[in-house]
Design a protein around this motif. Structure first.
Motif, short mmCIF file in Angstrom:
data_model
loop_
_atom_site.label_atom_id
_atom_site.label_comp_id
_atom_site.label_asym_id
_atom_site.label_seq_id
_atom_site.Cartn_x
_atom_site.Cartn_y
_atom_site.Cartn_z
N ALA A 1 0.82 -1.21 0.00
CA ALA A 1 0.00 0.00 0.00
C ALA A 1 0.85 1.27 0.00
CB ALA A 1 -0.92 0.00 1.21
N GLN A 2 2.18 1.07 0.05
CA GLN A 2 3.14 2.19 0.01
C GLN A 2 2.97 3.14 1.19
OE1 GLN A 2 2.71 3.90 -3.94
NE2 GLN A 2 4.06 2.35 -4.84
N VAL A 3 2.84 2.55 2.39
CA VAL A 3 2.84 3.33 3.62
C VAL A 3 3.84 2.68 4.57
CG1 VAL A 3 0.46 4.09 3.38
CG2 VAL A 3 0.95 1.99 4.64
N SER A 4 4.33 3.44 5.54
CA SER A 4 5.28 2.89 6.50
C SER A 4 4.58 1.91 7.43
CB SER A 4 5.93 4.02 7.31
OG SER A 4 4.96 4.61 8.17
N TYR A 5 5.34 1.05 8.03
CA TYR A 5 4.77 0.07 8.95
C TYR A 5 4.09 0.77 10.13
CZ TYR A 5 4.48 -4.07 11.95
OH TYR A 5 4.03 -5.11 12.74
N LYS A 6 4.74 1.83 10.66
CA LYS A 6 4.15 2.58 11.77
C LYS A 6 2.84 3.24 11.36
CE LYS A 6 5.03 6.24 15.15
NZ LYS A 6 3.67 6.79 14.96
N SER A 7 2.84 3.84 10.14
CA SER A 7 1.62 4.49 9.67
C SER A 7 0.49 3.47 9.51
CB SER A 7 1.89 5.19 8.33
OG SER A 7 0.72 5.80 7.84
N ALA A 8 0.83 2.28 9.00
CA ALA A 8 -0.17 1.23 8.84
C ALA A 8 -0.77 0.86 10.19
CB ALA A 8 0.46 0.00 8.19
N TRP A 9 0.09 0.69 11.20
CA TRP A 9 -0.41 0.35 12.54
C TRP A 9 -1.30 1.46 13.10
CZ3 TRP A 9 -1.36 -3.58 15.38
CH2 TRP A 9 -0.66 -4.77 15.21
N ASP A 10 -0.89 2.71 12.89
CA ASP A 10 -1.69 3.83 13.38
C ASP A 10 -3.09 3.83 12.75
OD1 ASP A 10 0.40 4.67 14.95
OD2 ASP A 10 1.12 6.19 13.54
N HIS A 11 -3.14 3.62 11.44
CA HIS A 11 -4.43 3.58 10.75
C HIS A 11 -5.29 2.43 11.26
CE1 HIS A 11 -4.02 6.78 7.87
NE2 HIS A 11 -2.85 6.32 7.43
N LEU A 12 -4.66 1.26 11.43
CA LEU A 12 -5.41 0.10 11.88
C LEU A 12 -5.93 0.27 13.30
CD1 LEU A 12 -3.10 -2.70 10.42
CD2 LEU A 12 -5.39 -2.08 9.63
N GLU A 13 -5.11 0.90 14.15
CA GLU A 13 -5.53 1.12 15.54
C GLU A 13 -6.72 2.08 15.59
OE1 GLU A 13 -3.61 2.32 19.87
OE2 GLU A 13 -2.54 2.84 18.02
N ILE A 14 -6.69 3.14 14.79
CA ILE A 14 -7.79 4.10 14.77
C ILE A 14 -9.06 3.41 14.27
CG2 ILE A 14 -8.68 6.18 13.66
CD1 ILE A 14 -5.78 7.21 13.58
N MET A 15 -8.94 2.65 13.18
CA MET A 15 -10.11 1.96 12.64
C MET A 15 -10.70 0.98 13.63
SD MET A 15 -9.46 1.23 8.57
CE MET A 15 -7.78 0.65 8.70
N ASN A 16 -9.85 0.19 14.27
CA ASN A 16 -10.34 -0.82 15.21
C ASN A 16 -10.99 -0.19 16.44
OD1 ASN A 16 -9.89 -3.56 14.28
ND2 ASN A 16 -7.71 -3.06 14.28
N ASN A 17 -10.50 0.99 16.83
CA ASN A 17 -11.05 1.66 18.01
C ASN A 17 -12.48 2.17 17.77
OD1 ASN A 17 -8.82 1.22 19.62
ND2 ASN A 17 -7.86 3.20 19.14
N ILE A 18 -12.79 2.51 16.53
CA ILE A 18 -14.13 3.06 16.27
C ILE A 18 -15.01 2.09 15.48
CG2 ILE A 18 -13.32 5.44 16.32
CD1 ILE A 18 -13.34 5.50 13.31
#
Length: 256
Positions: A42-59
């Motif tokens: 997806a051409q994003v950093s591993y940290k950025s991917a985790w941040d996105h996934l954490e936000i999505m899972n939280n809501i």
């Protein structure tokens, strides 16, 4: 290919749930079975991917990912059923948006009718005769309703006969907008008027191809397609004719 780009964002409780970048990430994880490999795809950093996934899972109302640890292949990550449905919904909304934008460019298409606009980008039917109107009367007869429909540019009402359950499911009421569909074989053409109670209209033969005849009728020059039995009657372009429709052969559709 269209040069227009419409970016779709879905929010939950005023927070961004998914957007194009997060959808690409979910698709990449689904394809690779790994958050790390999915982030690269997806051409994003591993940290950025985790941040996105954490936000999505939280809501998210339900989990989006399933983690498998160990095993022969060393574990991995896959999308939940809910996440798969989310991807399908997002694709459906994207397709709808793109089609709606195409409709916007066609100035001859009215946008004041939700049913008409919806049918253009979401409904396909084998019935070639499709019209729009508004419910004028509902008359109950035994196990059926006779629905009288007003059609713009047509002086006579069209009547459809539907079951009580169908009327209830369609939530019909006076002046509600409806679409009705009629298959070609259900429309019958006649040289002279015949003795019928419902749905007889005068028209003019617009075109003929083999046994298929296009008729023009009403003030707005609506077109209807039917089949003529040339072994019994012969028609020519410009002929004044009559056509009939059996009320029980009409399919009625509406929005909730």
């Amino acid at each position: 290919m269209s040069t227009n780009e419409i970016l779709l964002t879905i929010k939950i409780h005023r927070q961004i749930f998914v957007d194009p970048k997060r959808i690409r990430l979910l698709k990449a994880i689904n394809e690779t079975g790994s958050i790390n490999q999915g982030a690269k795809l997806a051409q994003v950093s591993y940290k950025s991917a985790w941040d996105h996934l954490e936000i999505m899972n939280n809501i998210s109302p339900k989990p989006l990912l399933e983690r498998n640890t160990g095993g022969v292949k060393g574990g991995g990550t896959k999308l939940t059923t809910y996440a798969h449905r989310l991807l399908k919904l997002y694709q459906l909304l994207e397709d709808t948006q793109n089609t709606a934008f195409e409709i916007l460019q066609k100035e001859d298409i009215p946008l004041d009718s939700p049913l008409f606009a919806t049918s253009l980008f979401s409904l396909q039917s084998s019935a070639r005769n499709q019209f729009f109107g508004r419910v004028n009367t509902l008359r109950k007869e035994k196990s059926h309703y006779y629905v009288a429909i007003n059609i713009a540019g047509l002086k006579k009402q069209l009547f459809a006969c539907i079951t009580l359950r169908s009327a209830e499911r369609l939530q019909l009421f006076l002046d509600k907008e409806v679409m009705f569909m009629v298959k070609v074989p259900s429309i019958h053409i006649h040289k002279l008027p015949i003795d019928v109670h419902y749905n007889q209209f005068q028209a003019v033969v617009k075109s003929i191809h083999d046994q298929e005849v296009i008729l023009e009728f009403g003030e707005n020059e609506k077109l209807v397609e039917c089949i003529a039995e040339f072994s019994e009657e012969r028609y020519q372009i410009g002929d004044s004719v009559y056509f009939t429709i059996d009320p029980e052969q009409i399919i009625v559709a509406s929005l909730p």
